[in-house]
Scaffold this motif. Structure first.
Motif, PDB file in Angstrom:
ATOM      1  N   ASN A  52       0.798  -1.228   0.000  1.00 19.02           N
ATOM      2  CA  ASN A  52       0.000   0.000   0.000  1.00 19.02           C
ATOM      3  C   ASN A  52       0.829   1.276   0.000  1.00 19.02           C
ATOM      4  O   ASN A  52       0.313   2.333  -0.362  1.00 19.02           O
ATOM      5  CB  ASN A  52      -0.953   0.005   1.189  1.00 19.02           C
ATOM      6  CG  ASN A  52      -2.030  -1.051   1.050  1.00 19.02           C
ATOM      7  OD1 ASN A  52      -2.407  -1.437  -0.055  1.00 19.02           O
ATOM      8  ND2 ASN A  52      -2.519  -1.547   2.171  1.00 19.02           N
ATOM      9  N   THR A  53       2.094   1.186   0.401  1.00 17.80           N
ATOM     10  CA  THR A  53       2.901   2.402   0.486  1.00 17.80           C
ATOM     11  C   THR A  53       4.046   2.460  -0.518  1.00 17.80           C
ATOM     12  O   THR A  53       4.524   3.549  -0.828  1.00 17.80           O
ATOM     13  CB  THR A  53       3.489   2.583   1.902  1.00 17.80           C
ATOM     14  OG1 THR A  53       4.311   1.451   2.216  1.00 17.80           O
ATOM     15  CG2 THR A  53       2.394   2.734   2.939  1.00 17.80           C
ATOM     16  N   LEU A  54       4.512   1.303  -1.016  1.00 22.35           N
ATOM     17  CA  LEU A  54       5.707   1.304  -1.859  1.00 22.35           C
ATOM     18  C   LEU A  54       5.548   0.633  -3.214  1.00 22.35           C
ATOM     19  O   LEU A  54       6.173   1.053  -4.182  1.00 22.35           O
ATOM     20  CB  LEU A  54       6.863   0.617  -1.111  1.00 22.35           C
ATOM     21  CG  LEU A  54       7.356   1.327   0.145  1.00 22.35           C
ATOM     22  CD1 LEU A  54       8.268   0.416   0.949  1.00 22.35           C
ATOM     23  CD2 LEU A  54       8.083   2.612  -0.237  1.00 22.35           C
ATOM     24  N   VAL A  55       4.777  -0.433  -3.284  1.00 21.40           N
ATOM     25  CA  VAL A  55       4.664  -1.176  -4.540  1.00 21.40           C
ATOM     26  C   VAL A  55       3.997  -0.293  -5.594  1.00 21.40           C
ATOM     27  O   VAL A  55       3.018   0.398  -5.317  1.00 21.40           O
ATOM     28  CB  VAL A  55       3.880  -2.493  -4.335  1.00 21.40           C
ATOM     29  CG1 VAL A  55       3.576  -3.183  -5.662  1.00 21.40           C
ATOM     30  CG2 VAL A  55       4.670  -3.438  -3.431  1.00 21.40           C
ATOM     31  N   HIS A  56       4.559  -0.333  -6.795  1.00 23.03           N
ATOM     32  CA  HIS A  56       4.015   0.445  -7.926  1.00 23.03           C
ATOM     33  C   HIS A  56       2.539   0.088  -8.099  1.00 23.03           C
ATOM     34  O   HIS A  56       2.171  -1.086  -8.042  1.00 23.03           O
ATOM     35  CB  HIS A  56       4.807   0.103  -9.193  1.00 23.03           C
ATOM     36  CG  HIS A  56       4.510   0.997 -10.336  1.00 23.03           C
ATOM     37  ND1 HIS A  56       3.347   0.916 -11.069  1.00 23.03           N
ATOM     38  CD2 HIS A  56       5.235   2.018 -10.871  1.00 23.03           C
ATOM     39  CE1 HIS A  56       3.365   1.833 -12.010  1.00 23.03           C
ATOM     40  NE2 HIS A  56       4.492   2.516 -11.919  1.00 23.03           N
ATOM     41  N   PRO A  57       1.680   1.073  -8.318  1.00 24.43           N
ATOM     42  CA  PRO A  57       0.243   0.798  -8.449  1.00 24.43           C
ATOM     43  C   PRO A  57      -0.090  -0.270  -9.498  1.00 24.43           C
ATOM     44  O   PRO A  57      -1.011  -1.064  -9.294  1.00 24.43           O
ATOM     45  CB  PRO A  57      -0.354   2.151  -8.842  1.00 24.43           C
ATOM     46  CG  PRO A  57       0.628   3.158  -8.342  1.00 24.43           C
ATOM     47  CD  PRO A  57       1.980   2.508  -8.414  1.00 24.43           C
ATOM     48  N   ASP A  58       0.657  -0.313 -10.596  1.00 28.04           N
ATOM     49  CA  ASP A  58       0.390  -1.308 -11.630  1.00 28.04           C
ATOM     50  C   ASP A  58       0.759  -2.724 -11.191  1.00 28.04           C
ATOM     51  O   ASP A  58       0.318  -3.698 -11.804  1.00 28.04           O
ATOM     52  CB  ASP A  58       1.149  -0.965 -12.911  1.00 28.04           C
ATOM     53  CG  ASP A  58       0.640   0.306 -13.572  1.00 28.04           C
ATOM     54  OD1 ASP A  58      -0.471   0.770 -13.219  1.00 28.04           O
ATOM     55  OD2 ASP A  58       1.359   0.850 -14.431  1.00 28.04           O
TER      56      ASP A  58
ATOM     57  N   GLU B 267      11.768   1.594  -9.019  1.00 28.23           N
ATOM     58  CA  GLU B 267      12.883   0.673  -8.821  1.00 28.23           C
ATOM     59  C   GLU B 267      12.364  -0.752  -8.934  1.00 28.23           C
ATOM     60  O   GLU B 267      11.239  -1.043  -8.536  1.00 28.23           O
ATOM     61  CB  GLU B 267      13.532   0.876  -7.452  1.00 28.23           C
ATOM     62  CG  GLU B 267      14.239   2.204  -7.300  1.00 28.23           C
ATOM     63  CD  GLU B 267      14.992   2.326  -5.992  1.00 28.23           C
ATOM     64  OE1 GLU B 267      15.221   1.290  -5.317  1.00 28.23           O
ATOM     65  OE2 GLU B 267      15.361   3.459  -5.638  1.00 28.23           O
ATOM     66  N   TYR B 268      13.211  -1.638  -9.441  1.00 29.64           N
ATOM     67  CA  TYR B 268      12.864  -3.051  -9.594  1.00 29.64           C
ATOM     68  C   TYR B 268      13.364  -3.825  -8.372  1.00 29.64           C
ATOM     69  O   TYR B 268      14.526  -3.682  -7.972  1.00 29.64           O
ATOM     70  CB  TYR B 268      13.483  -3.621 -10.871  1.00 29.64           C
ATOM     71  CG  TYR B 268      12.919  -2.987 -12.114  1.00 29.64           C
ATOM     72  CD1 TYR B 268      11.795  -3.520 -12.734  1.00 29.64           C
ATOM     73  CD2 TYR B 268      13.484  -1.844 -12.653  1.00 29.64           C
ATOM     74  CE1 TYR B 268      11.259  -2.928 -13.867  1.00 29.64           C
ATOM     75  CE2 TYR B 268      12.955  -1.245 -13.781  1.00 29.64           C
ATOM     76  CZ  TYR B 268      11.844  -1.788 -14.383  1.00 29.64           C
ATOM     77  OH  TYR B 268      11.317  -1.200 -15.500  1.00 29.64           O
TER      78      TYR B 268
ATOM     79  N   MET C 120       8.854  -0.906  -7.129  1.00 32.26           N
ATOM     80  CA  MET C 120       8.502  -0.023  -6.014  1.00 32.26           C
ATOM     81  C   MET C 120       8.705   1.416  -6.449  1.00 32.26           C
ATOM     82  O   MET C 120       9.551   1.702  -7.302  1.00 32.26           O
ATOM     83  CB  MET C 120       9.401  -0.289  -4.794  1.00 32.26           C
ATOM     84  CG  MET C 120       8.983  -1.471  -3.968  1.00 32.26           C
ATOM     85  SD  MET C 120       9.575  -1.364  -2.261  1.00 32.26           S
ATOM     86  CE  MET C 120      11.076  -2.292  -2.342  1.00 32.26           C
ATOM     87  N   MET C 121       7.924   2.284  -5.863  1.00 28.34           N
ATOM     88  CA  MET C 121       8.087   3.729  -6.050  1.00 28.34           C
ATOM     89  C   MET C 121       8.794   4.243  -4.793  1.00 28.34           C
ATOM     90  O   MET C 121       8.216   4.255  -3.717  1.00 28.34           O
ATOM     91  CB  MET C 121       6.735   4.424  -6.199  1.00 28.34           C
ATOM     92  CG  MET C 121       5.982   4.063  -7.463  1.00 28.34           C
ATOM     93  SD  MET C 121       6.779   4.653  -8.969  1.00 28.34           S
ATOM     94  CE  MET C 121       6.724   6.420  -8.730  1.00 28.34           C
ATOM     95  N   ILE C 122      10.065   4.639  -4.954  1.00 25.11           N
ATOM     96  CA  ILE C 122      10.840   5.127  -3.822  1.00 25.11           C
ATOM     97  C   ILE C 122      11.293   6.540  -4.136  1.00 25.11           C
ATOM     98  O   ILE C 122      12.026   6.768  -5.095  1.00 25.11           O
ATOM     99  CB  ILE C 122      12.046   4.205  -3.538  1.00 25.11           C
ATOM    100  CG1 ILE C 122      11.535   2.789  -3.220  1.00 25.11           C
ATOM    101  CG2 ILE C 122      12.892   4.764  -2.397  1.00 25.11           C
ATOM    102  CD1 ILE C 122      12.613   1.763  -3.052  1.00 25.11           C
TER     103      ILE C 122
END
Length: 143
Positions: A53-59, A96-97, A89-91
């Motif tokens: 919910n906080t880091l994983v890319h929405p897609d 980032e992969y 992840m969106m950092i």
């Protein structure tokens, strides 16, 4: 086993899949894994939800939640010693992969399964693979 994982991994957790309890074994200082709130999370399932919910890319969110479901992980580990989940992840606004690796480490004296899970950045190697793929496609189109 756990010491070997912790050298390259950002977060390593020891999990009892029957009870969902986890023990954070190692947290590397970085932009996301050393969040002080993570130590307050009750179990591994909740920790995964927080990450999703906080880091994983929405897609990648839905796929991440499906692939890290306790039953899916246990099923995959019944077939192989290790199970990998690749995601983005969106950092700090940057994609980032990452890879989450689950390893069955055996059974406790009370016959309960024990799993080690570790998060590792695969950003550099994934970006290199994507660049090589793009170059090959460009060369193939030129022919």
């Amino acid at each position: 086993m756990i010491n070997g994982l912790s050298e390259d991994f950002s977060l390593v957790s020891f999990i009892n899949p029957s009870t969902k309890e986890d023990h954070l074994y190692y947290i590397k200082k970085n932009d996301w894994a050393d969040n002080p709130n993570w130590k307050k999370v009750g179990n591994f399932e909740d920790r995964l939800k927080l990450i999703a919910n906080t880091l994983v890319h929405p897609d990648d969110h839905e796929k991440f939640m499906e692939m890290t479901n306790r039953d899916v992980v246990r099923d995959m580990l019944s077939k192989k010693n290790a199970y990998y989940v690749n995601f983005r992840m969106m950092i700090n606004g940057v994609v980032e992969y990452w890879q989450l690796k689950f390893v069955m480490v055996g059974k406790a004296p009370d016959e309960r399964e024990q799993i080690v899970a570790g998060f590792i950045s695969v950003d550099e190697s994934t970006r290199l693979q994507l660049e090589q793929k793009e170059q090959l496609e460009t060369q193939a189109e030129a022919l």
